[in-house]
Design a protein around this motif. Sequence first.
Motif, mmCIF file in Angstrom:
data_model
loop_
_atom_site.group_PDB
_atom_site.id
_atom_site.type_symbol
_atom_site.label_atom_id
_atom_site.label_comp_id
_atom_site.label_asym_id
_atom_site.label_seq_id
_atom_site.Cartn_x
_atom_site.Cartn_y
_atom_site.Cartn_z
ATOM 1 N N ILE A 34 -78.013 -87.630 -48.451
ATOM 2 C CA ILE A 34 -77.875 -88.304 -49.746
ATOM 3 C C ILE A 34 -77.927 -89.800 -49.469
ATOM 4 O O ILE A 34 -77.113 -90.325 -48.705
ATOM 5 N N ASN A 35 -78.885 -90.488 -50.071
ATOM 6 C CA ASN A 35 -79.091 -91.918 -49.814
ATOM 7 C C ASN A 35 -78.436 -92.740 -50.922
ATOM 8 O O ASN A 35 -78.940 -92.806 -52.041
ATOM 9 N N LEU A 36 -77.319 -93.370 -50.600
ATOM 10 C CA LEU A 36 -76.640 -94.275 -51.530
ATOM 11 C C LEU A 36 -76.689 -95.702 -50.991
ATOM 12 O O LEU A 36 -75.839 -96.521 -51.297
ATOM 13 N N GLY A 37 -77.717 -95.977 -50.198
ATOM 14 C CA GLY A 37 -77.804 -97.279 -49.560
ATOM 15 C C GLY A 37 -78.666 -98.287 -50.288
ATOM 16 O O GLY A 37 -78.385 -99.479 -50.278
ATOM 17 N N ILE A 38 -79.728 -97.821 -50.944
ATOM 18 C CA ILE A 38 -80.740 -98.741 -51.482
ATOM 19 C C ILE A 38 -80.617 -98.860 -52.999
ATOM 20 O O ILE A 38 -80.420 -97.866 -53.692
#
Length: 381
Positions: A34-38
């Motif tokens: 799960i990408n919550l970085g960008i």
Amino acid sequence: MIEVAKRLHTVEEYYFSKKLREVGLLIASGKPIINLGIGSPDLQPPQKVVDAITASFNNPVAHKYQSYQGLPELREAMSAFYKNHFSVSVNAANEILPLMGSKEGIMHISMAYLNEGDEVLIPNPGYPTYQSVTQLVGAKGVLYNLDAANNWMPNLEVLEKQDLSNVKLMWVNYPHMPTGAAPTETVFKELVAFGKRHNILIVNDNPYSFVLNDNPKSILSVDGAKEVCLELNSLSKTFNMAGWRVGMVLGNSGHISNILKVKSNMDSGMFYGIQKGAVEALKCSKMWFVTLNSVYKRRRDLVWQLAEALNCTYDKNATGMFVWAKLPAYLKSEEFIDVVLKENHIFITPGTIFGSQGEGYIRFSLCASTEILEEAIARVK
């Protein structure tokens, strides 16, 4: 072997460029990351924006070179947008320059105003591109620290105790990224006065004005600001058009003319259809922002739950499409996010990529659906 230019020794590859390769390898190996970085908006632009670019394809001029200054109607729409939402009057003929994203404006402004050895005031924490571009043009970045105790506002009294004789330019960014701090009533007035006292060009980078923020502000609303100030803005976050690359720089005609000298030697104009779509976006009613922010509010509530599950604290008054969260005192940002990535398969941005003042903080993006955020919470719990 052909050696690279010396300027490349002053910068490194952008953090996200490197880290996303690592994340991509994990995904390729079957890990459910799960990408919550960008901060890349996952929502759609207004339908009339998509309709406008589609309708443009058959226009006889659509596939020709376009003006370096953009379509007159685009500049008129940008001027009207600033008048309607910021109560700022900007001459569409010579005080606005459309950009292919505001990020290129950082380079254009730096190339237009900075000589080798000039000093630039850069916020810490702040957008990493301010520092890298400063180094690429041979200037010297001088960090000024921001902290939670001062609501992430610049302490101008401290700055004025320094030698500012070589400072040519100052980057500010309100609403602030990564912390989400909104500008106070006085900070823009103080910055304009500071710029005038020391003959420093103040540039406010302002792409987060309308995300979870009911009171958008522009530094150009201050009397006399155009003498020493520029403002960058963007359609990327406001209208979910990050990949379209539409931004703008606003200021007095002299500054805009100088930036145009650089820009006109760097590209051959923005695609006609993108400009037509941008015009329609800028005409959106305030209901667009209400609808957009209702989605982000639901997501932010879930990210707050996720932050709490990770034993982090946060400021409920912050704005923008990120949540800036403080780790327990004994934890380091990069070590923490690596553990969460390994154990929970969630990618979160470490605060340290924004500067040393980001140590002990992490940043969550709101660019994920409620379903994905609920899954992230479940994994952590």
